[in-house]
Motif scaffolding. Structure first.
Motif, short mmCIF file in Angstrom:
data_model
loop_
_atom_site.label_atom_id
_atom_site.label_comp_id
_atom_site.label_asym_id
_atom_site.label_seq_id
_atom_site.Cartn_x
_atom_site.Cartn_y
_atom_site.Cartn_z
N ARG A 317 2.31 -3.08 -14.38
CA ARG A 317 1.74 -3.79 -13.69
C ARG A 317 0.98 -3.27 -12.45
O ARG A 317 1.82 -2.95 -11.31
N ARG A 318 0.44 -3.43 -11.53
CA ARG A 318 -0.25 -3.13 -10.05
C ARG A 318 1.21 -3.95 -9.30
O ARG A 318 1.12 -5.06 -9.88
N ILE A 319 1.66 -3.60 -7.99
CA ILE A 319 2.03 -4.56 -7.50
C ILE A 319 1.31 -4.58 -5.68
O ILE A 319 0.82 -3.98 -4.82
N PHE A 320 2.16 -5.77 -4.79
CA PHE A 320 1.75 -5.29 -3.41
C PHE A 320 2.31 -4.98 -2.32
O PHE A 320 3.86 -4.79 -2.88
N PRO A 321 1.51 -4.32 -1.90
CA PRO A 321 2.13 -3.55 -0.43
C PRO A 321 2.18 -4.74 0.45
O PRO A 321 1.21 -5.33 0.39
N SER A 322 3.05 -4.40 0.84
CA SER A 322 3.48 -4.94 2.10
C SER A 322 3.68 -4.57 3.71
O SER A 322 4.96 -4.21 3.48
N PRO A 323 2.87 -4.18 4.69
CA PRO A 323 3.11 -3.88 5.54
C PRO A 323 3.25 -4.69 7.17
O PRO A 323 3.43 -6.12 6.99
N GLY A 324 4.58 -3.98 7.79
CA GLY A 324 5.22 -4.40 8.32
C GLY A 324 5.73 -4.06 9.76
O GLY A 324 5.45 -2.94 9.44
N GLY A 325 7.12 -4.58 10.51
CA GLY A 325 6.90 -3.44 11.53
C GLY A 325 5.69 -3.69 12.76
O GLY A 325 5.15 -2.15 12.61
N GLY A 326 4.78 -4.50 13.42
CA GLY A 326 4.00 -3.92 14.39
C GLY A 326 2.66 -5.24 13.48
O GLY A 326 1.82 -5.32 14.40
N MET A 327 3.39 -6.16 12.89
CA MET A 327 2.09 -7.10 12.35
C MET A 327 2.41 -8.01 13.05
O MET A 327 3.21 -8.67 13.52
N SER A 328 1.36 -8.48 13.41
CA SER A 328 0.48 -9.96 14.45
C SER A 328 -0.19 -10.12 13.79
O SER A 328 -1.22 -10.16 13.50
N VAL A 329 -0.34 -11.91 14.42
CA VAL A 329 -1.72 -12.65 14.45
C VAL A 329 -2.87 -12.34 14.75
O VAL A 329 -3.68 -11.93 14.20
N ARG A 331 -3.60 -9.21 14.66
CA ARG A 331 -4.06 -8.20 14.42
C ARG A 331 -4.44 -8.81 12.35
O ARG A 331 -4.52 -7.36 11.89
N ALA A 332 -4.22 -9.86 12.20
CA ALA A 332 -4.61 -10.34 11.91
C ALA A 332 -5.57 -9.60 10.48
O ALA A 332 -5.68 -8.88 9.33
N GLY A 333 -7.22 -9.65 11.30
CA GLY A 333 -8.25 -9.38 10.75
C GLY A 333 -8.97 -7.63 10.73
O GLY A 333 -9.00 -7.59 9.78
N ASP A 334 -8.58 -6.85 11.69
CA ASP A 334 -8.22 -5.75 11.44
C ASP A 334 -7.48 -5.26 10.24
O ASP A 334 -7.55 -4.49 9.61
N MET A 335 -6.16 -5.86 10.41
CA MET A 335 -5.94 -5.55 9.11
C MET A 335 -6.13 -5.75 7.76
O MET A 335 -5.81 -5.46 6.74
N LYS A 336 -6.74 -6.83 7.65
CA LYS A 336 -7.15 -7.71 6.46
C LYS A 336 -8.27 -6.46 5.65
O LYS A 336 -8.22 -5.90 4.51
N GLN A 337 -9.34 -6.48 6.89
CA GLN A 337 -9.83 -5.02 6.84
C GLN A 337 -9.85 -3.59 6.33
O GLN A 337 -10.48 -3.16 5.40
N MET A 338 -8.31 -3.95 6.44
CA MET A 338 -7.80 -2.34 6.18
C MET A 338 -7.38 -2.12 4.91
O MET A 338 -7.54 -1.32 4.12
N TYR A 339 -6.43 -3.40 4.20
CA TYR A 339 -5.72 -3.79 3.16
C TYR A 339 -6.93 -4.17 1.80
O TYR A 339 -6.32 -4.10 1.04
N GLY A 340 -7.74 -5.23 2.41
CA GLY A 340 -8.04 -5.86 1.62
C GLY A 340 -7.24 -7.38 1.02
O GLY A 340 -6.99 -7.57 1.94
N ASP A 341 -7.69 -7.93 0.32
CA ASP A 341 -6.70 -8.96 -0.19
C ASP A 341 -5.83 -8.72 -1.28
O ASP A 341 -4.85 -9.83 -0.56
N SER A 367 -5.93 -18.63 9.44
CA SER A 367 -6.94 -18.24 9.67
C SER A 367 -8.35 -17.56 10.58
O SER A 367 -9.27 -16.89 10.12
N ALA A 368 -7.17 -16.41 10.86
CA ALA A 368 -7.75 -15.09 11.02
C ALA A 368 -8.17 -14.29 9.27
O ALA A 368 -8.73 -13.51 9.77
N LEU A 369 -6.89 -14.69 8.53
CA LEU A 369 -7.32 -13.95 7.41
C LEU A 369 -8.46 -14.18 7.10
O LEU A 369 -9.29 -13.90 6.44
#
Length: 382
Positions: A317-329, A331-341, A367-369
């Motif tokens: 099955r496909r699994i979730f990638p989970s970026p961390g270490g530098g995530m913040s509120v 950066r949420a919008g940019d990270m959503k654009q980069m990684y998708g849903d 809200s940012a997502l």
């Protein structure tokens, strides 16, 4: 008739002849580990010894070798599969594992994640959009303090609350005490909100305690577990994923694995280590250092991981990638654009700046997502 599996190696060599010699050495080293002239004829020579299926120059000084191996060399053992892939050759410079074709025979023996993206979404009650996963920390806090942080995060709508990987079985917050109190706090928040936040305790301590800890976590209401394969082995993930009585999603942490990917000329690619191998073991969520944080992964490397986690042609099955270490509120919008849903956003130390108002950060992240999703939907197609 078994189908052979194929490992893709990037070989650094000054000429094709040198690359061919190194590929032939890999084929022997990863199987019989004896000189070619003393390989017994018959079954061992015909079936067991690795076969060079192709060798091509990628760039100056870089060659791609595809070497196939017999499933008979592996049996049904994940550690032996990893051993055949890159055991002794991992001790040599100038060889990097860049791909794996598991083949039909081993695909049956190693089915991958029990839950994957869709299964975790069902458990978390989040059918679409990115999942938010705050980390409870720091090490040294007592169990009541950690449970209070978890409660506020779950109350604010977090999808997953996970232990920091440094929380093990220390006296300040022993595993069983912490697991019981945090699971209870998250359950209380879920009752109050009608939500389905999942608590993932860190399955750590002495190795002989881990399966008992896993059963305890399940019985006290944990929604999954965090496992560190770099410390306890990928086979612990496989064992939990295959255990029908355990039946909880598994999140894999990258601690102790960095040295396997940081060299340009040996080890594994980022996608192989944090995507392919995690899927192979049976993880449902793979944590990795995000671009822009303190660990130095590039955007291309992070996208390589995310792609390997979610490739429909990958293991199981496909699994979730989970970026961390530098995530913040922020950066949420940019990270959503980069990684998708299909992503689990890990929020760590930055949340502690909010103190008792930590729930506000979770709400702001959601809200940012949503805002980023709205922008994506309103943008015209190319």
């Amino acid at each position: 008739m078994t189908s052979r599996f194929v490992v893709h190696y990037r070989i650094f060599a000054s000429s094709r002849d040198e690359a061919a010699e190194r590929a032939a050495g890999i084929a022997l080293e990863q199987t019989v580990e004896i000189p070619r002239d003393v390989v017994p004829r018959g079954y061992i020579e015909d079936e067991i010894v690795g076969r060079i299926e192709s060798l091509a120059e990628e760039d100056e000084g870089r060659h791609l070798a595809r070497i196939s191996y017999s499933p008979d060399s592996v049996g049904a053992e994940l550690p032996q599969l990893l051993n055949v892939m890159f055991g002794n050759s991992s001790i040599q410079k100038g060889i990097k594992v860049v791909g794996l074709d598991l083949g039909a025979t081993l695909a049956e023996r190693f089915p991958g994640a029990r839950f994957g993206v869709d299964g975790v979404r069902r458990r978390a009650g989040r059918p679409a959009g990115g999942l938010i996963a705050p980390v409870i920390k720091p090490q040294g806090s007592d169990a009541d303090t950690l449970a209070g942080i978890a409660y506020r995060c779950a109350l604010a709508g977090a999808d997953v609350v996970k232990d920091d990987h440094g929380l093990t079985d220390q006296a300040m917050a022993p595993f069983r005490t912490r697991c019981e109190k945090v699971a209870s706090a998250v359950a209380r928040a879920n009752r109050e909100t009608g939500g389905s936040c999942l608590y993932f305790p860190n399955l750590a301590g002495r190795s002989d305690d881990l399966m008992d800890f896993a059963g305890f976590a399940r019985d006290c209401g944990a929604g999954g577990v965090l496992v560190i394969p770099g410390l306890f082995g990928f086979d612990l993930i496989r064992r939990l994923a295959a255990d029908e009585t355990f039946d909880l999603p598994i999140m894999a942490h990258p601690s102790f694995l960095g040295s396997s990917v940081l060299s340009d000329t040996f080890g594994f690619t980022h996608g192989m280590m944090f995507g392919v191998l995690q899927r192979l073991a049976g993880a449902d969520i793979s944590i990795f250092p995000n671009v822009g944080g303190r660990f130095g992964f590039s955007a291309a490397e992070c996208l390589d991981i995310a792609g390997a986690c979610r490739d429909p042609a990958g293991v199981g099955r496909r699994i979730f990638p989970s970026p961390g270490g530098g995530m913040s509120v922020e950066r949420a919008g940019d990270m959503k654009q980069m990684y998708g849903d299909d992503v689990v956003f890990l929020l760590g130390g930055s949340l502690l700046r909010y103190g008792d108002r930590i729930g506000e950060a979770i709400t702001a992240m959601r809200s940012a997502l949503r805002a980023a999703n709205g922008r994506a939907q309103s943008e015209p197609a190319d």
